[in-house]
Write a protein that holds these residues in place. Sequence first.
Motif, short mmCIF file in Angstrom:
data_model
loop_
_atom_site.label_atom_id
_atom_site.label_comp_id
_atom_site.label_asym_id
_atom_site.label_seq_id
_atom_site.Cartn_x
_atom_site.Cartn_y
_atom_site.Cartn_z
N VAL A 83 51.06 33.50 38.61
CA VAL A 83 52.34 34.10 38.96
C VAL A 83 53.44 33.05 38.91
CG1 VAL A 83 51.56 36.10 40.21
CG2 VAL A 83 51.54 33.92 41.33
N LEU A 101 52.85 32.30 44.72
CA LEU A 101 51.52 32.22 45.34
C LEU A 101 51.54 31.20 46.47
CD1 LEU A 101 48.76 33.45 45.17
CD2 LEU A 101 48.09 31.71 43.60
N TYR A 146 41.59 26.59 41.87
CA TYR A 146 40.38 27.41 42.04
C TYR A 146 39.45 27.33 40.84
CZ TYR A 146 44.32 30.42 40.67
OH TYR A 146 45.47 30.92 40.15
N LEU A 191 36.68 33.63 25.00
CA LEU A 191 35.35 34.22 25.24
C LEU A 191 34.25 33.19 25.02
CD1 LEU A 191 35.45 37.77 23.65
CD2 LEU A 191 35.29 37.18 26.04
N LEU A 230 47.17 43.92 32.80
CA LEU A 230 46.81 42.53 32.57
C LEU A 230 47.72 41.65 33.41
CD1 LEU A 230 45.31 40.35 31.05
CD2 LEU A 230 46.85 40.65 29.16
N PHE A 231 47.36 41.46 34.63
CA PHE A 231 48.10 40.48 35.43
C PHE A 231 47.21 40.00 36.56
CE2 PHE A 231 50.32 41.76 39.50
CZ PHE A 231 49.57 42.86 39.74
N GLY A 232 47.26 38.73 36.82
CA GLY A 232 46.41 38.17 37.86
C GLY A 232 47.27 37.50 38.89
N LEU A 233 46.77 37.45 40.11
CA LEU A 233 47.57 36.81 41.15
C LEU A 233 47.02 35.45 41.52
CD1 LEU A 233 48.33 39.78 43.54
CD2 LEU A 233 49.82 38.73 41.88
N ALA A 234 45.73 35.36 41.80
CA ALA A 234 45.21 34.09 42.32
C ALA A 234 43.78 33.93 41.86
CB ALA A 234 45.34 34.05 43.83
N ILE A 281 40.60 34.92 38.15
CA ILE A 281 39.65 34.20 37.31
C ILE A 281 38.35 35.00 37.21
CG2 ILE A 281 38.46 32.00 37.02
CD1 ILE A 281 41.47 31.74 36.93
N GLU A 282 37.92 35.56 38.34
CA GLU A 282 36.70 36.37 38.30
C GLU A 282 36.95 37.68 37.56
OE1 GLU A 282 34.31 34.69 38.50
OE2 GLU A 282 33.24 34.84 40.38
N ILE A 295 38.88 37.91 34.95
CA ILE A 295 38.77 37.55 33.54
C ILE A 295 37.31 37.35 33.16
CG2 ILE A 295 39.37 35.78 31.84
CD1 ILE A 295 41.94 35.33 33.52
N ALA A 296 36.55 36.73 34.08
CA ALA A 296 35.12 36.54 33.81
C ALA A 296 34.44 37.90 33.65
CB ALA A 296 34.47 35.74 34.92
N ALA A 303 35.84 40.50 32.46
CA ALA A 303 36.23 41.04 31.15
C ALA A 303 35.52 40.32 30.02
CB ALA A 303 37.74 40.92 30.99
N ALA A 304 35.03 39.11 30.29
CA ALA A 304 34.45 38.31 29.21
C ALA A 304 33.03 38.76 28.91
CB ALA A 304 34.47 36.83 29.59
N ALA A 327 49.43 44.53 29.12
CA ALA A 327 50.36 43.67 29.83
C ALA A 327 51.56 44.45 30.35
CB ALA A 327 50.83 42.55 28.91
N PRO A 351 53.15 47.58 32.39
CA PRO A 351 52.75 48.61 33.36
C PRO A 351 52.88 50.02 32.80
CG PRO A 351 54.87 47.64 33.95
CD PRO A 351 54.32 46.82 32.85
N PRO A 384 57.87 42.12 43.08
CA PRO A 384 57.52 42.54 41.72
C PRO A 384 56.32 43.47 41.66
CG PRO A 384 57.67 40.14 41.85
CD PRO A 384 57.93 40.65 43.20
N LEU A 437 56.26 46.92 39.75
CA LEU A 437 55.32 47.22 38.67
C LEU A 437 54.58 48.52 38.93
CD1 LEU A 437 53.74 43.69 38.12
CD2 LEU A 437 55.10 44.96 36.49
#
Lengths: 619, 314
Positions: A244, A266, A291, A357, B45-49, B53-54, B56-57, B59-60, B75, B77, B96, B100
């Motif tokens: 963010v 954040l 993180y 990926l 497609l938006f991440g905060l913290a 990461i998890e 995205i993992a 999605a991988a 990406a 809304p 925001p 959104l």
Amino acid sequence: MVDHPIVETTDIKAAVDALKQKFPDTIQDDTRQGYGGIIVDKNHLVEVAAALRDEYGFDYLSSATAVDYFGISDHMEMVYHAYRTSGGPALVFKAQTSRDNPEIPSLINIWPGVDFQEREAWDLYGIRFPGHPNLKRILLWEGFDGHPMRKDWQEAYYEEDHKPFESRWPDGWVHRAEERNVYGKNVKYPADFDLSKLSDKSEESLYADLGLGVSIQELTDESHIKTDRLVVNMGPHHPSTHGVFRMIVTLNGETIETLEPVMGYLHRNHEKIGERNTFLHNMPFTDRLDYLSSMGNNLGYALAVEQLLANGARYQPPTYRAECIRVLMVELTRIVNHYWAIGFLLNDLGAFFTPALYAIAEREKILDFFEATAGSRMMCNYMRFGGVFKDLPERIRGVASRMNDLVRDYNTMEYLTELINERIPQSIDELDEYLTDSEIIKSRTIGVGYLPPEMAIAYSTAGPLLRASGVPYDVRRADPYSIYPELDFDVAVRYNGDIYDRYLIRLDEMRESVRILKQILPRLERTAGEPIFAGSKQHTPRVPLGEAYGRVENPKGELGFYVVSAGDEKGPQNPWRYHVRAPSFISLTALGPMCIGHKVADVVAILGSIDIVLGETDR
Amino acid sequence: MHTLDLRDLHSTEFPIPDEMQGNIAITSLSRIYNWSRRSSMWPMLFGLACCAIEMIATAASRYDFSRFGMEVMRASPRQADLMIVSGTVTKKMVVPIVRLYNQMPEPRYVLAMGACASGGGPFKEGYNVVSGIDMYLPVDVYVPGCPPTPQALLHGLIALQKKIDGQSLANLDDVPWYGVGPSEPTPIPILGPDIIDPRQMDLIRRQAELAAAGKPYGVRELPPTIKPEPEAPKVAAKAAAPAAASDDPEKAARLAKREAALARKRAAEGGQPAETPAAEATPASGRQAAPTGKKFDKEAMLAKIRERKGQKES
């Protein structure tokens, strides 16, 4: 820029003595119990800082942070840690000011890297810095009531100064914080708050300094094609900002004229919560800074507190096995982080998700090992003061086979051997082969986002960003910790200072990490069965009074923890001050200068090459 | 030529021509509508913290939520059906986020991923942290964890799919986006001296008046700690309250029947008979009922821990 010849003083004490002779009345030793360094009269701070940089070679200002001694000596002070890029320990200097009208001259002309850190001190402590050109809030918004890191400022959900809170222990029957608050939310408003006069200034002030008025003169003077200036707002939920993060970019046509980073989306009050917590409470919180590399954060904080504990009577340093495991974890973390950084740099360059990926798939193999050892994939919470939390498990289930990705049951040492000797080198080579010679990558990255070495040092950038600019500064070598002195590895360095070199240096560093890991494996086998923890396992150790700055070479750069133990004669259980010198935060100072003159599409690539993580930037 | 009367299709005896046997399935409109919606749930497609990461993992390639029709992360809304609130929601960021959410077309869903998005998590005390996105937006699924593992997130997404499967086109409460006109946008919070929820304007004004009059404000007066109340039969009290409150006689009768059955069961098990008056259930002050149950006995707990430790050692 140097008028005087640089005085060759490798010893900090010699530098301090020379400084004292030069500025006789302005410098005093910090004689408080457990403290070090010097206290500089704030009226002469700029001169002393200039002398430190130019005459004594302290060209790298690692950290600048404020401390509020409310209730102890009722003053505030700024603490600066200056280093030489040629290596060696820190020269710590401080400037003190009153709490009522805090004011300390800005050092932005000596070390431009102090920019964001001074803004942070203004935001959170309300210290003004005369001479700072852009002193406005950085983590909170314009119009916020108060300066929250001051010791007498209480948040809406305030219970007590320190944990463990009486209301939660021993009976354990508590009101939830929402019940106590009339609004049912984590908010409080000042007593004289008048809703009718409310105006949201948070956005207005961001755009105020951009100078959007374009004069006709300026437009007609230009001989080339007439273009419009426009402001583009990127973020805070833009997918390429790695979280963010927000940038306000002024464009002339497609070329960047100014770039203003906006952060704090954040900002989760890490440091305020850290001062309420006990020392050990903070360990899991450090996981959530960067993180992607929680093990590295753990180590930095453990080192800082161990420095303090070392002054006490009962402290024993970590055992050799614990140090080996620590280095193992930290170097694996570096590889994890660089996989991620390279994958997402490619994402930012337009190779959407496919390289990422590949990188994530390799990362999972290391996460399997973390999960088996620490119990969690990402938030490992693994290091302790004086060792690590748990020894390596005997067997683990994972997918490290070089042949296929079937989940199997392994002996841990076999798993590690296969991972380190086969799987990781293979995947690094794979990335290298697929990406390094790609014409598209080369044309998008070579020469873009150039950062000259002098600027990289002046802006206090760290890690791969600094080393890709040709400055071979690595904390593991410059100011060694743990068992790094006995390990054989080279400091990776590249000289062109552009995005391409920042990509290459990450590959180099991963290879160096593999080299270190290969040396760790026999040490682990040799020390199998030895204790992983020295000294007593206290949950709430009483930490001797004093200050400490522990720093490690984290994947993203130099991560420092400035911890002050004060306020309780017996040695407090809670840190008085807990500050994180976050590499991402400070490296972002260089983002604006790096982007100017490039095209708007390059911004995300340059940002991706810094490799920021917002948990650490905003804390 | 024989013309088909569409009403004949309702009859189960409608003859299906031989060449089309095996190609025709009969289902309800709701079911096919929900099936298509839940099989193409596009997250934003938006991440905060950290949780991002998890996410995205997930999605991988290893966890791969495209198996459930979610690979298209948008990406914008305007093209998203699902907002995964993946991480700590700060006061600065909630503005925001609400904006959104308002920009997402209906039907839209919110998944609170992780402890922070669900209730503030480890950062709840922080002055810049919103204690859960549900303070501002309606949440459909909560996924616990800090951060939740990819498996947990997948479980949450499947739970959302089940929720969608349970919705019916016949019930307007389930599909309010077919109601009259667009639904009201969620009011966007304002950044003042602290974050201001426009829905609380009156309350804030009243508190400011109290403050101006020199009276205590801002904090609700509560007893210092809630002491545990004596043990009360919980199930009966719970069942009795809605029965009394309901004005639908059929529902009340059903509840009463269930209550009686429960009482019989308890009596058979040798427990207390269920005869608690409903008045005891909630205290008059309006605050949350104190947690009922055993009092926390420190000594007993410590003894238990010691005992467990002894077992481990031996």
